[in-house]
Design a protein around this motif. Structure first.
Motif, PDB file in Angstrom:
ATOM      1  N   PRO A  23      11.724  10.129  -6.276  1.00  0.00           N
ATOM      2  CA  PRO A  23      11.235   8.749  -6.240  1.00  0.00           C
ATOM      3  C   PRO A  23       9.740   8.692  -6.526  1.00  0.00           C
ATOM      4  O   PRO A  23       8.973   9.571  -6.117  1.00  0.00           O
ATOM      5  N   MET A  24       9.341   7.645  -7.230  1.00  0.00           N
ATOM      6  CA  MET A  24       7.922   7.507  -7.572  1.00  0.00           C
ATOM      7  C   MET A  24       7.101   7.125  -6.347  1.00  0.00           C
ATOM      8  O   MET A  24       6.028   7.667  -6.124  1.00  0.00           O
ATOM      9  N   TRP A  25       7.598   6.163  -5.570  1.00  0.00           N
ATOM     10  CA  TRP A  25       6.834   5.624  -4.447  1.00  0.00           C
ATOM     11  C   TRP A  25       7.590   5.803  -3.133  1.00  0.00           C
ATOM     12  O   TRP A  25       8.808   5.885  -3.110  1.00  0.00           O
ATOM     13  N   SER A  26       6.828   5.759  -2.066  1.00  0.00           N
ATOM     14  CA  SER A  26       7.369   5.544  -0.731  1.00  0.00           C
ATOM     15  C   SER A  26       6.691   4.284  -0.206  1.00  0.00           C
ATOM     16  O   SER A  26       5.458   4.255  -0.037  1.00  0.00           O
ATOM     17  N   ILE A  27       7.470   3.218   0.002  1.00  0.00           N
ATOM     18  CA  ILE A  27       6.933   1.939   0.461  1.00  0.00           C
ATOM     19  C   ILE A  27       7.400   1.714   1.887  1.00  0.00           C
ATOM     20  O   ILE A  27       8.587   1.448   2.131  1.00  0.00           O
ATOM     21  N   ALA A  67      -0.883  -2.084  -4.696  1.00  0.00           N
ATOM     22  CA  ALA A  67       0.006  -2.562  -5.749  1.00  0.00           C
ATOM     23  C   ALA A  67       0.609  -3.894  -5.337  1.00  0.00           C
ATOM     24  O   ALA A  67       0.436  -4.364  -4.203  1.00  0.00           O
ATOM     25  N   HIS A  68       1.317  -4.508  -6.254  1.00  0.00           N
ATOM     26  CA  HIS A  68       2.069  -5.719  -5.930  1.00  0.00           C
ATOM     27  C   HIS A  68       3.389  -5.683  -6.689  1.00  0.00           C
ATOM     28  O   HIS A  68       3.523  -5.012  -7.717  1.00  0.00           O
ATOM     29  N   ARG A  93       0.871  -1.180   0.000  1.00  0.00           N
ATOM     30  CA  ARG A  93       0.000   0.000   0.000  1.00  0.00           C
ATOM     31  C   ARG A  93       0.908   1.230   0.000  1.00  0.00           C
ATOM     32  O   ARG A  93       1.065   1.910   1.016  1.00  0.00           O
ATOM     33  N   PRO A  94       1.558   1.513  -1.126  1.00  0.00           N
ATOM     34  CA  PRO A  94       2.517   2.620  -1.175  1.00  0.00           C
ATOM     35  C   PRO A  94       1.806   3.970  -1.351  1.00  0.00           C
ATOM     36  O   PRO A  94       0.596   4.028  -1.643  1.00  0.00           O
ATOM     37  N   VAL A  95       2.591   5.012  -1.188  1.00  0.00           N
ATOM     38  CA  VAL A  95       2.102   6.359  -1.497  1.00  0.00           C
ATOM     39  C   VAL A  95       3.080   6.982  -2.485  1.00  0.00           C
ATOM     40  O   VAL A  95       4.261   6.622  -2.521  1.00  0.00           O
ATOM     41  N   GLU A 154      -0.249  13.012  -7.405  1.00  0.00           N
ATOM     42  CA  GLU A 154       0.433  13.963  -6.535  1.00  0.00           C
ATOM     43  C   GLU A 154       1.054  13.247  -5.345  1.00  0.00           C
ATOM     44  O   GLU A 154       0.588  12.188  -4.919  1.00  0.00           O
ATOM     45  N   ALA A 155       2.100  13.837  -4.806  1.00  0.00           N
ATOM     46  CA  ALA A 155       2.795  13.270  -3.653  1.00  0.00           C
ATOM     47  C   ALA A 155       1.811  13.020  -2.516  1.00  0.00           C
ATOM     48  O   ALA A 155       0.934  13.846  -2.242  1.00  0.00           O
ATOM     49  N   GLY A 156       1.949  11.867  -1.867  1.00  0.00           N
ATOM     50  CA  GLY A 156       1.081  11.511  -0.753  1.00  0.00           C
ATOM     51  C   GLY A 156      -0.131  10.709  -1.158  1.00  0.00           C
ATOM     52  O   GLY A 156      -0.828  10.165  -0.287  1.00  0.00           O
TER      53      GLY A 156
END
Length: 807
Positions: free
Chosen positions: A405-409, A389-390, A371-373, A382-384
């Protein structure tokens, strides 16, 4: 309310045969004339490929984690529009879902959401009566679940099957069929699971066999009865037009990566883009030389780029065009395989290079729901902003993320992002996040058309048969075909750099050139290499000098040259005043030599092995059969050092009248250093030596002979020969895919029937190949193609693909 007959195939655990049974049911029911819809629980991309092959309809995924519980039934109904029955394949064990989620996103979860009866497939290969307890537990573990039937898999014998079936039926669950052990219908495995159906040449035939087996051993009527008993569903089919909309009246092209290397994407992804007003154009990064015309967006999904890395790397024209497109700001989404493809390299092979990162394969499997942001503002949001996803891969990318970076996991940055770029390992099902599809489509609508590649060269039918001056065909050599700016497939000299020890030897030879050259050490080195006496060796200024020595050695009565063959023997014999006869090997015989065609009274026979330009490697026994009293047999082994192990060489054979000519020019990249030698019958070698002028072989050439006869050289020769075999396979396989007739070659070149005019047409396209009509026995429909590194070969192949027809 919607009535949809349906069943769900589940199992106690992975490996019991869900894919075998589910796909077999789909294929068997389709063969009965039913419209069958195939579905897969979970994020898996590979099984839906088999489902599509079995049903003729797109395979669909049902995943509560990726799309939310409320969309599972609408997506099922959407995928099953117009179907007579839906077959859903489960994932892992029946109750296995997201770790820590109490069965969320499990097969049982989807079965409950869709109120679908479950057919349990159970591997009984290691149990019999205990299977009853397994089925009993599966049936009673979750009360709202209906385990309606069981298929027993991998039964060892009728008695074994009967024992297990009796135990199962004692639980009140009917046994619908029994499948016995049959390895012939299993789909092969790979590091990420099953091999995609798109990669299996035998997939259709295997499915036909599987359908027959399931129809024979499973009660299809009972399965259909269970499916028809499924309750009606209170939902409307999902419609992409309800979630996205076009923002202009334009229909911009989104180029979607496909082919064998890019088989992973959800069917709803392209449906959403089409509903948002985009035109989808598939392209194969392993084969297509250019992006589709008018490309304004790029979608690079998942797949197996590591398996097809050689073909991807070799397609240099498309890689360059893609890199420029991404750098020019063409909106680009790259998921997993797409991420690897955009890196500079993958396991050392060059990729697109749009990302400043390197990708390597590893032994560690990364498999997880997330469940990334979004880690920054970028193409898709937009950020946040959060998503579901998997990820599923056995590779790493270094660095793991860009400046944005695209994601924060879970607090860890990952992926590469920008106003027109989204690239990461994570897969997102856009049906669950349609706003991402909308943002991408909006950006594509606003993008300018990517500049297309230059138009291909004119049709071969309009090209002249040749545009290289030709005065004497027998004196025509490949080096006159090349020119500034031309990609060289004409000269069959290795493009590999010379080894350091050879460079050192050449420098020492030049340094020693202040005195007359002394050939004694070179003679001894060659004699040691081939196990010959010193008197059986003559060092020459390349193979060309050897042929001229041979032509002058005797007053030949009936010299014969086996053709198609290197024409220097003809030139030498003709210059010496001899009338030369030819023995022609035929293409329909694979250019094999029939010794019976050689005139009995021929006193000189010259044959190449492997032969230039056909690459034919004649068996040593055939060539030995040419030897007879009063005849000299000359075997030109100028390319034998390209044959791993040299299995058909005659350099160690002591037969009266037999001599072998070798050249160091080709393998060791020394066309300007005329170095070669003759080994054979000492009487003939002595005659040839009498024709040789003093000091005809230079000091550097003699040094090269010594250096290339040592043990280090033999190791390096074998390495280069095996590399040539690998690179030749790339060329031969690529030509075969184009339907081009190619000779079976053992040399660093192939003879290809490209068609009349193609030689000149390729020259106009910037590629030089060796015309073949100067070789006796060949016409201008043939061309000789030197083996080159895969990058260059792919340029040749992609250019040839632009031809409309083959003549």
């Amino acid at each position: 309310m919607v009535r949809l007959p349906r069943v769900l195939v589940a199992a106690p655990a992975s490996g019991h045969g869900k894919t075998t049974l589910a796909t077999g049911l789909m294929a068997a029911l389709t063969r009965r004339g039913l419209a069958v819809s195939g579905h897969k629980v979970g994020p898996d991309y590979i099984d839906p490929g088999y489902h599509a092959l079995a049903t003729g309809r797109p395979g669909r995924n049902l995943d509560p984690h990726l799309v939310g519980e409320s969309l599972v039934v609408p997506l099922l109904l959407h995928g099953a529009r117009g179907a007579d029955v839906a077959v859903v394949e489960g994932v892992m064990g029946l109750f296995d879902g997201r770790v820590g989620g109490a069965g969320f996103a499990s097969t049982a979860h989807v079965a409950a959401l869709t109120r679908t009866p479950v057919v349990l497939v159970v591997d009984i290969s290691h149990a019999s009566r205990s299977i009853g307890a397994v089925v009993h537990g599966m049936r009673t573990f979750q009360p709202d679940l209906t385990v309606a039937g069981v298929v027993l898999n991998k039964a060892g014998s009728p008695r074994h099957a009967a024992e297990a079936a009796a135990a199962v039926e004692a639980t009140g669950v009917p046994v619908l069929g029994v499948l016995h052990r049959d390895d012939g219908i299993r789909a092969p495995s790979r590091h990420l699971g099953l091999v995609p159906a798109a990669e299996r040449a035998q997939a259709a035939a295997a499915l036909e066999s599987l359908a027959e087996r399931v129809a024979e051993h499973v009660d299809l009527e009972a399965v259909l009865e269970l499916a028809r008993a499924a309750p009606e569903l209170d939902a409307h089919p999902w419609d992409p037009a309800d979630h996205v909309r076009p923002v202009t009246h334009d229909s911009p092209v989104v180029a979607v990566a496909a082919g064998r290397a890019f088989t992973f994407r959800y069917a709803e992804t392209t449906e959403l883009l089409e509903a948002a007003g985009c035109t989808i154009a598939m392209f194969d990064p392993a084969r297509d030389p250019h992006l589709p015309p008018g490309t304004r967006g790029l979608y690079l999904g998942g797949g197996f780029p590591e398996v097809h890395a050689a073909a991807l790397a070799a397609n240099t024209s498309l890689r360059a065009e893609l890199r420029q497109a991404v750098l020019d700001g063409v909106p680009t989404v790259a998921e997993c395989a797409g991420l690897l493809y955009l890196c500079r390299s993958l396991d050392g092979r060059p990729m697109v290079g749009a990302l400043d990162a390197e990708a390597v394969m590893t032994s560690r499997l990364t498999l997880a729901y997330h469940r990334p942001v979004f880690g920054s503002d970028h193409l898709l949001g937009e950020a946040g902003t959060s998503a579901t996803a998997h990820e599923f891969h056995r590779s790493t990318v270094t660095p793991a993320h860009g400046e944005s970076p695209m994601w924060s996991i879970e607090g860890t940055p990952a992926g590469f992002a920008g106003p027109t770029l989204s690239a990461s390992y994570l897969h997102v099902h856009w049906a669950g996040h349609p706003h991402q599809a909308q943002r991408f489509a909006d950006t594509v609508h606003a993008a300018s058309v990517h500049r297309s590649a230059p138009a291909p060269p004119p049709s071969p039918s309009d090209a002249p048969t040749s545009n290289v001056a030709l005065t004497d065909p027998l004196r025509h050599h490949g080096d006159v075909e090349v020119g500034d700016g031309l990609l060289d497939f004409a000269v069959n000299v290795s493009h590999l750099p010379r080894p350091d020890w050879l460079e050192d030897a050449l420098r020492e030879g030049v340094a020693a050139s202040t005195r007359y050259p002394d050939a004694r050490e070179a003679h001894e080195a060659v004699a040691r290499r081939h196990g010959r006496d010193r008197a059986e060796v003559l060092i020459t200024a390349g193979a060309a000098e050897a042929f001229f020595l041979m032509a002058r050695a005797r007053s030949w009565r009936r010299p014969v040259v086996v053709h198609p063959q290197f024409t220097e023997p003809d030139v030498a014999l003709r210059a010496a005043g001899h009338k030369v006869g030819h023995v022609l090997c035929r293409p329909e015989d694979g250019f094999a030599l029939d010794p019976a065609l050689v005139p009995a009274d021929a006193d000189l026979v010259v044959v190449g092995n492997p032969t230039n330009p056909t690459g034919r490697l004649h068996p040593a026994d055939v060539l030995r059969s040419l030897v007879r009293p009063g005849r000299v047999v000359v075997v030109d082994e100028a390319f034998m050092d390209f044959v791993p192990g040299e299995p058909e060489t005659l350099t160690s054979q002591r037969l009266p009248g037999l001599v072998v000519i070798r050249s160091l020019t080709k393998l060791w990249s020394m066309p300007g250093i005329r170095a070669g030698y003759i080994v054979g019958d000492p009487a003939v070698v002595a005659e040839l030596g009498e024709q040789q002028p003093p000091w005809s072989v230079s000091g550097p050439a003699l040094a090269a002979v010594v250096a290339t006869s040592g043990p280090d050289a033999l190791i390096e020769q074998e390495r280069r020969a095996r590399r040539a075999v690998r690179e030749r396979r790339v060329l031969v396989d690529g030509l075969a895919e184009l339907g081009v007739e190619v000779t079976d070659s053992a040399a660093p070149f192939v003879l290809a029937k490209l068609g009349r005019g193609t030689h000149a047409w390729l020259r106009g396209a910037g590629i030089a190949v060796r015309r073949a009509d100067t070789f006796p026995g060949l016409d201008d429909t043939w061309a000789r193609l030197a083996v080159r590194e895969p990058d260059a070969t792919q340029q040749l192949l992609t250019t040839l693909r632009s031809k409309d027809t083959w003549s």
